[in-house]
Scaffold this motif. Structure first.
Motif, PDB file in Angstrom:
ATOM      1  N   ASP A   1      -9.365  29.368 -42.532  1.00 16.03           N
ATOM      2  CA  ASP A   1      -8.996  30.243 -43.640  1.00 16.03           C
ATOM      3  C   ASP A   1      -9.120  29.513 -44.973  1.00 16.03           C
ATOM      4  O   ASP A   1      -8.868  28.302 -45.052  1.00 16.03           O
ATOM      5  CB  ASP A   1      -7.539  30.713 -43.485  1.00 16.03           C
ATOM      6  CG  ASP A   1      -7.308  31.470 -42.185  1.00 16.03           C
ATOM      7  OD1 ASP A   1      -8.187  32.269 -41.831  1.00 16.03           O
ATOM      8  OD2 ASP A   1      -6.264  31.243 -41.539  1.00 16.03           O
TER       9      ASP A   1
ATOM     10  N   GLY B   1     -12.946  26.680 -46.403  1.00 23.67           N
ATOM     11  CA  GLY B   1     -12.328  27.094 -45.156  1.00 23.67           C
ATOM     12  C   GLY B   1     -11.827  25.930 -44.318  1.00 23.67           C
ATOM     13  O   GLY B   1     -11.292  26.142 -43.237  1.00 23.67           O
TER      14      GLY B   1
ATOM     15  N   THR C   1      -5.269  32.187 -48.159  1.00 23.15           N
ATOM     16  CA  THR C   1      -4.621  32.812 -46.991  1.00 23.15           C
ATOM     17  C   THR C   1      -4.254  31.769 -45.941  1.00 23.15           C
ATOM     18  O   THR C   1      -4.227  32.062 -44.748  1.00 23.15           O
ATOM     19  CB  THR C   1      -5.541  33.880 -46.374  1.00 23.15           C
ATOM     20  OG1 THR C   1      -6.820  33.290 -46.063  1.00 23.15           O
ATOM     21  CG2 THR C   1      -5.747  35.044 -47.333  1.00 23.15           C
TER      22      THR C   1
END
Length: 258
Positions: free
Chosen positions: A98, A152, A102
């Motif tokens: 993520d 990410g 988030t």
């Protein structure tokens, strides 16, 4: 005996390997056993360890490297069964991909627990025995995620940067005790579980990580490097070994031939 004189000249053939239930850890146990090492194979999943022990002759010990009592029990077991001269910290992993916006608390906490604190707890538990031996070796498996951040990857980057940092500090602290500290830094390695665990158990998503890469590394490739590094004469320290497939020229450059 002078303070810095090694206490022992015993050969380096007694290893503890964590993360031994799958992937690079299991491959490392197989490789070391094939080369005549005595190995205590450590992981949480006892049934997998028993199967590996039956296959290789390694000694299984079920333990979670993040739990103090488990690590203490492991250290006591090893001390009572011939000791060790080489500690190989393979246990680790990633959870989630993520972006920071988030980020998942549970994923981040797990990655710090297993990659950073688990490594610290294992090192702390076994340093007295390695110092007493006089020719100790510690090898930590980090990741190319410790070399450059990527989108990410914030949580895994942070955990592996942290593991890399403690490895460097350890090398500085323990040289006077004749303990060599080796860091193996793999890039893309295709194993059964790494991407699957990271991506929530989604096989299709995990397969896409390696899609189009002609020859990603496999666990046995990394195990070969680990075995080579710990098998060298003790005065040779391979401080940092970065291992990637040719198709991965850098973290951000991966050749996919679809």
């Amino acid at each position: 005996m002078p303070e810095n004189t090694p206490a022992s000249t015993a050969p380096f053939k007694h290893a503890v390997v964590t993360g031994a239930s799958s992937g690079i850890g299991a491959a490392t146990v197989r490789k070391l056993r094939s080369e005549g090492w005595s190995v205590v194979a450590v992981a949480r999943r006892a049934e997998r360890l028993e199967a590996l022990a039956a296959e290789t002759g390694a000694v299984p010990f079920a333990a979670d490297v993040t739990i103090d009592d488990d690590v203490a029990a492991l250290a006591a077991f090893v001390a009572g069964n011939g000791g060790l001269d080489t500690l190989i910290n393979i246990a680790g992993g990633a959870r989630g991909a993520d972006p920071m916006a988030t980020a998942n608390n549970d994923d981040w906490e797990w990655m710090f627990q297993v990659n950073v604190l688990g490594t610290m707890k294992m090192v702390r538990a076994f340093l007295p025995a390695l110092r007493a031996h006089g020719h100790g070796t510690i090898l930590n498996l980090t990741s190319s995620a410790a070399l450059a951040p990527y989108e990410g990857g914030g949580g895994y980057n942070a955990a592996k940067f942290g593991q890399k940092a403690i490895t460097g500090a350890l090398r500085l602290e323990e040289a006077e005790h004749n303990i060599r500290v080796i860091e193996v830094v793999p890039g893309l390695v295709q194993t059964d579980e790494f991407a699957l665990n990271r991506l929530g158990g989604d096989p299709a998503a995990a397969a896409k990580v390696y899609e189009g890469v002609a020859e990603p590394l496999v666990a046995e490739d990394v195990a070969d490097v680990v075995s080579y590094a710990v098998g060298l004469p003790h005065h040779i320290n391979l401080d940092e070994i970065v291992i990637r497939p040719v198709a991965q020229a850098a973290n951000h450059k991966l050749i996919r031939r679809l």
